[in-house]
Design a protein around this motif. Structure first.
Motif, short mmCIF file in Angstrom:
data_model
loop_
_atom_site.label_atom_id
_atom_site.label_comp_id
_atom_site.label_asym_id
_atom_site.label_seq_id
_atom_site.Cartn_x
_atom_site.Cartn_y
_atom_site.Cartn_z
N GLN A 154 -7.51 39.63 14.15
CA GLN A 154 -8.83 39.02 14.24
C GLN A 154 -9.34 38.59 12.88
OE1 GLN A 154 -10.48 38.06 16.74
NE2 GLN A 154 -12.56 37.75 16.01
N GLN A 155 -9.12 39.41 11.86
CA GLN A 155 -9.59 39.06 10.53
C GLN A 155 -8.84 37.86 9.95
OE1 GLN A 155 -10.42 42.66 7.88
NE2 GLN A 155 -9.57 43.65 9.69
N LEU A 156 -7.55 37.78 10.19
CA LEU A 156 -6.80 36.62 9.71
C LEU A 156 -7.28 35.35 10.42
CD1 LEU A 156 -3.21 38.10 9.47
CD2 LEU A 156 -4.62 37.30 7.56
N LEU A 157 -7.60 35.46 11.69
CA LEU A 157 -8.14 34.31 12.42
C LEU A 157 -9.50 33.91 11.86
CD1 LEU A 157 -7.92 32.33 14.81
CD2 LEU A 157 -8.98 34.07 16.23
N GLN A 158 -10.37 34.90 11.61
CA GLN A 158 -11.69 34.60 11.06
C GLN A 158 -11.58 34.01 9.65
OE1 GLN A 158 -13.39 38.54 11.44
NE2 GLN A 158 -14.46 37.99 13.33
N LEU A 159 -10.66 34.51 8.86
CA LEU A 159 -10.44 33.96 7.52
C LEU A 159 -10.01 32.50 7.61
CD1 LEU A 159 -10.23 34.19 4.47
CD2 LEU A 159 -7.96 35.22 4.77
N SER A 160 -9.15 32.18 8.58
CA SER A 160 -8.73 30.80 8.77
C SER A 160 -9.92 29.90 9.12
CB SER A 160 -7.67 30.73 9.88
OG SER A 160 -6.51 31.42 9.51
N LEU A 161 -10.81 30.41 9.96
CA LEU A 161 -12.00 29.63 10.31
C LEU A 161 -12.86 29.35 9.08
CD1 LEU A 161 -13.07 31.44 13.61
CD2 LEU A 161 -12.37 29.07 13.41
N LEU A 162 -13.09 30.38 8.27
CA LEU A 162 -13.92 30.21 7.08
C LEU A 162 -13.28 29.22 6.12
CD1 LEU A 162 -14.99 33.90 6.31
CD2 LEU A 162 -16.40 32.10 7.33
N CYS A 174 -2.40 36.96 2.80
CA CYS A 174 -3.65 37.70 2.59
C CYS A 174 -3.65 39.04 3.31
CB CYS A 174 -4.85 36.88 3.07
SG CYS A 174 -5.06 35.28 2.25
N PHE A 175 -2.57 39.34 3.99
CA PHE A 175 -2.52 40.53 4.82
C PHE A 175 -2.83 41.79 4.02
CE2 PHE A 175 -0.48 43.97 7.10
CZ PHE A 175 -0.75 43.69 8.44
N ARG A 176 -2.19 41.95 2.89
CA ARG A 176 -2.40 43.16 2.10
C ARG A 176 -3.82 43.22 1.56
NH1 ARG A 176 1.33 44.22 -3.09
NH2 ARG A 176 -0.12 42.72 -4.02
N TRP A 177 -4.38 42.08 1.18
CA TRP A 177 -5.77 42.07 0.71
C TRP A 177 -6.68 42.73 1.73
CZ3 TRP A 177 -6.60 36.23 -0.96
CH2 TRP A 177 -5.73 35.92 -1.99
N LEU A 178 -6.55 42.27 2.98
CA LEU A 178 -7.46 42.72 4.03
C LEU A 178 -7.11 44.12 4.52
CD1 LEU A 178 -7.67 39.42 6.13
CD2 LEU A 178 -8.95 40.06 4.08
N LEU A 179 -5.84 44.44 4.53
CA LEU A 179 -5.41 45.73 5.06
C LEU A 179 -6.01 46.89 4.29
CD1 LEU A 179 -3.48 47.27 7.06
CD2 LEU A 179 -1.83 47.29 5.16
N ILE A 180 -5.92 46.84 2.97
CA ILE A 180 -6.40 47.96 2.15
C ILE A 180 -7.51 47.51 1.19
CG2 ILE A 180 -4.38 49.43 2.33
CD1 ILE A 180 -3.30 48.25 -0.22
N TRP A 181 -8.22 46.46 1.58
CA TRP A 181 -9.41 46.00 0.87
C TRP A 181 -9.14 45.83 -0.63
CZ3 TRP A 181 -14.73 48.15 2.88
CH2 TRP A 181 -15.01 47.56 4.11
N TYR A 182 -8.09 45.06 -0.93
CA TYR A 182 -7.80 44.61 -2.30
C TYR A 182 -7.42 45.76 -3.24
CZ TYR A 182 -10.23 40.58 -0.37
OH TYR A 182 -10.62 39.53 0.43
N LYS A 183 -7.01 46.87 -2.67
CA LYS A 183 -6.71 48.04 -3.49
C LYS A 183 -5.62 47.77 -4.52
CE LYS A 183 -6.62 52.53 -4.48
NZ LYS A 183 -5.26 52.75 -4.98
N PHE A 233 -17.94 40.21 4.36
CA PHE A 233 -17.96 39.75 2.98
C PHE A 233 -16.57 39.83 2.35
CE2 PHE A 233 -19.15 40.25 -1.60
CZ PHE A 233 -19.71 38.99 -1.76
N HIS A 234 -15.74 40.77 2.82
CA HIS A 234 -14.38 40.85 2.27
C HIS A 234 -13.57 39.59 2.58
CE1 HIS A 234 -13.99 42.11 6.41
NE2 HIS A 234 -12.66 42.12 6.34
N LEU A 235 -13.88 38.90 3.69
CA LEU A 235 -13.21 37.63 3.98
C LEU A 235 -13.66 36.53 3.03
CD1 LEU A 235 -13.34 37.63 7.90
CD2 LEU A 235 -11.58 38.56 6.38
N LEU A 236 -14.92 36.57 2.64
CA LEU A 236 -15.42 35.59 1.67
C LEU A 236 -14.77 35.81 0.30
CD1 LEU A 236 -19.17 35.65 2.73
CD2 LEU A 236 -17.57 33.76 3.05
#
Length: 639
Positions: free
Chosen positions: A457-465, A488-497, A521-524
């Motif tokens: 869902q987050q990857l889909l939302q990121l694509s929309l943005l 971007c999977f790793r970015w979102l998975l562990i919040w840019y850790k 905001f993490h998608l932005l």
């Protein structure tokens, strides 16, 4: 059967049904054979238990039409513990044949059979410790019992099935495939080329964390353009006629649940310049005489604008992560600590008291412990809190993660969770408090679900943005088979850790926990990073592999303050747009359908409906609502 009417096409042993041991005294696993046969010119998929060899009649028949006369209802196989498809339904049993035994009868499990022409979908996944399982669903909507391949073989089975049907993978759920007859012209690309099935590979999360650009997510990112034609049934009017560069409008004929992203870039105005503020440095001023936080929203806004000074993080983080309620008194918080400490150590003693002999008979716990021990030894070892071989910080990291397995045994441990815990443990310096902060973080985060629905869902939302923000960049990524944004999977998975230094992560996460200006905001942040790299990506004419490599090599090279300012600027820029697509507004939390919208499908607003009124600071102008049905959300405020 006459030899001329029966032909064995494929056979594989070591395919098990898993039963629910909690509700019976039967074996928890039933070994059997999976076969593809041709009977009287029709291809069928059959499973039969080992002890049932010689029984030709399946116990469950999945008929072609639910409405056949003479059908009677029998309770379907109970899949027991299996996740996300554990649904009890009924199946039809025809009277044209002799009465067949029920699926479950006095400790014996029957066979089942399904014509491949009646196969609607196939879900292939990997259970907790690496064995593949497969769930097949008939066109009548009935799932068959999950098949567990203890000795591999899913790839070979799918190859054999391709002789009779074609399987179209979903861009939304990488584990789900829809079945089509061979005369469907939408599917022309082989599974070998897409590398979708790999029995020996590790799971998606661990493979990407270990080697993000060499891993292609089991074909996840390679099928973006392929899906434009492949995911519509042959009878669809949109089938097979759209050039790769065009984006066909979404219609009611599209396959439900597999909607393609079609929103084009809106006419965005100038991007406001944003600056960061000072960190929260005075906590006592927000507490009343009994210790209650007088204005949680102001605290969150200050944290969003400038973060928190290090000495205050230990206290404020416990509020941001839900360990302490914002309206709790100092006395109530003392009681919470006492109760939660007792609860934590009750869970900890559960796994501490398991003997080696017991653990040898508990493969799940043994597997979780092995994964945790491996990850603990390589998590933030450059940080003094976790460096060295005999560091007590490593013991705490291990113990908290093992206790979390007792707290949430369905999820257990997934690689990446140690990355989330390490900063919490570093800041709190307390085993119990870090554990309960982790549980709060996991409730906000929800990225480690076995189904991975949150990540999809987050990857889909990121694509929309990104499509609304920079359609040219999206088109370029699509042309390079990178439109799924899998990099971007790793970015979102562990919040840019893994993308920023440890100290920067402390600042970033406390900003994200405020959920200001929106929960996404993490998608932005991802949009800000990608837009900052557009010149390099487009100008250097990267291909799929070099895009993955370039994005991966950004880690530890990004300036957090600049990225956060740019991300907030993107939010304000989109919030001022009067023609922002509704789906993008929803991602940004700017639009909520009213009750009349939800009750009437005809009242769904157009994508060109204006943004709701927003009060934007620092000279940003407010938009007036142009959709009378929209329900306004509280406008974002900034200190």
């Amino acid at each position: 059967l006459e030899p001329s009417s029966y032909h064995l096409i494929f056979e594989k042993e070591g395919v098990y049904l898993h039963t629910n041991a909690k509700r019976s005294n039967e074996d928890t696993t039933i070994p059997g054979f999976i076969r593809i046969i041709e009977r009287d010119g029709e291809a069928l998929l059959e499973w039969s238990p080992v002890q049932g060899e010689g029984k030709n009649a399946p116990a469950v028949f999945y008929t072609k039409k639910d409405g056949e006369d003479g059908g009677e209802e029998e309770t379907k196989f109970d899949p027991g513990y299996e996740p996300d498809w554990a649904v009890i339904s009924t199946v039809k049993q025809t009277r044209a044949k002799e009465q067949q035994p029920p699926v479950r009868q006095t400790g014996q499990w029957g066979s089942f059979s399904l014509p491949l022409s009646e196969l609607y979908s196939l879900r292939r996944a990997r259970f907790s410790l690496g064995r593949n399982f497969m769930v097949l669903t008939s066109r009548g909507g009935h799932p068959l019992p999950p098949l567990h391949f203890h000795r591999g073989g899913t790839r070979e089975l799918l190859r054999a099935m391709q002789r009779y049907i074609r399987l179209a993978p979903s861009p939304v759920d990488g584990r789900l495939f829809l079945a089509y007859p061979h005369d469907s012209g939408a599917l022309s690309q082989s599974f070998d080329e897409l590398h979708l099935f790999d029995d020996t590979g590790s799971d998606l999360v661990s493979r990407f964390i270990q080697d993000p650009y060499a891993t292609t997510f089991g074909g996840f990112s390679k099928v973006t353009n392929f899906f434009r034609g492949a995911l519509r049934p042959p009878e669809s009017p949109l089938h097979g006629c759209t050039p790769a560069g065009n984006h066909a409008p979404h219609t009611a004929d599209d396959e439900p649940g597999f909607e393609l992203i079609t929103c084009q870039g809106a006419e965005l105005g100038p991007r406001p310049t944003v600056t960061r503020g000072q960190p929260l440095d005075n906590w006592e001023q927000f507490l009343d005489s009994e210790g209650r936080v007088t204005d949680p929203q102001i605290v969150k806004e200050l944290v969003f604008r400038g973060g928190i000074i290090p000495p205050l993080r230990k206290e404020v983080w416990k509020f941001l992560l839900g360990f302490f309620p914002w309206n709790s008194t100092a006395k109530e918080r003392e009681d919470i600590i006492r109760v939660k400490t007792d609860e934590y150590f009750r869970m900890k003693v559960q796994w501490k008291s398991v003997s080696e002999e017991q653990e040898m008979r508990n493969s799940l716990l043994r597997g979780y412990r092995s994964l945790i021990e491996r990850d603990v030894n390589r998590t933030d070892r450059q940080n003094p809190f976790f460096s060295g071989n005999e560091n007590p910080g490593l013991t705490l990291l291990h113990d908290v993660l093992m206790t979390y397995c007792m707290y949430n045994f369905d999820l257990g441990y997934v690689q990446g969770m140690s990355d989330l815990l390490a900063p919490l443990l570093f800041v709190t310096q307390n085993e119990v408090e870090s554990f309960w902060c982790l549980t709060g973080f996991m409730e906000l985060h929800q990225n480690f679900e076995e189904s991975q629905e949150a990540m999809k869902q987050q990857l889909l939302q990121l694509s929309l943005l990104l499509r609304a923000l920079d359609p040219e960049l999206c088109d370029y990524l699509d042309s390079q088979d990178s439109g799924s944004l899998c990099f971007c999977f790793r970015w979102l998975l562990i919040w840019y850790k893994r993308e920023f230094p440890f100290d920067d992560i402390l600042s970033l996460w406390e900003v994200l926990w405020t959920r200001i200006p929106c929960a996404n905001f993490h998608l932005l942040l991802a949009c800000a990073i990608l837009v900052s790299q557009r010149g390099e990506l487009i100008g250097s004419n990267h291909d799929f592999n070099s895009i993955l490599k370039h994005i991966n090599e950004l880690n530890m090279k990004l300036d957090l303050e600049s990225v956060m300012c740019e991300a907030e600027g993107i939010y304000l820029q989109m919030a001022q747009c009067k023609e922002l697509p509704v789906r993008v507004q929803e991602v940004l939390g700017l639009y909520v359908p009213s009750s009349s919208d939800e009750e009437s499908p005809q009242s769904e607003p157009k994508e060109t409906d204006g943004l709701l009124s927003q009060s934007l600071a620092r000279g940003a102008t407010a938009c007036q609502p142009s959709n009378p049905h929209a329900t306004p959300r509280p406008p974002p405020t900034y200190p």
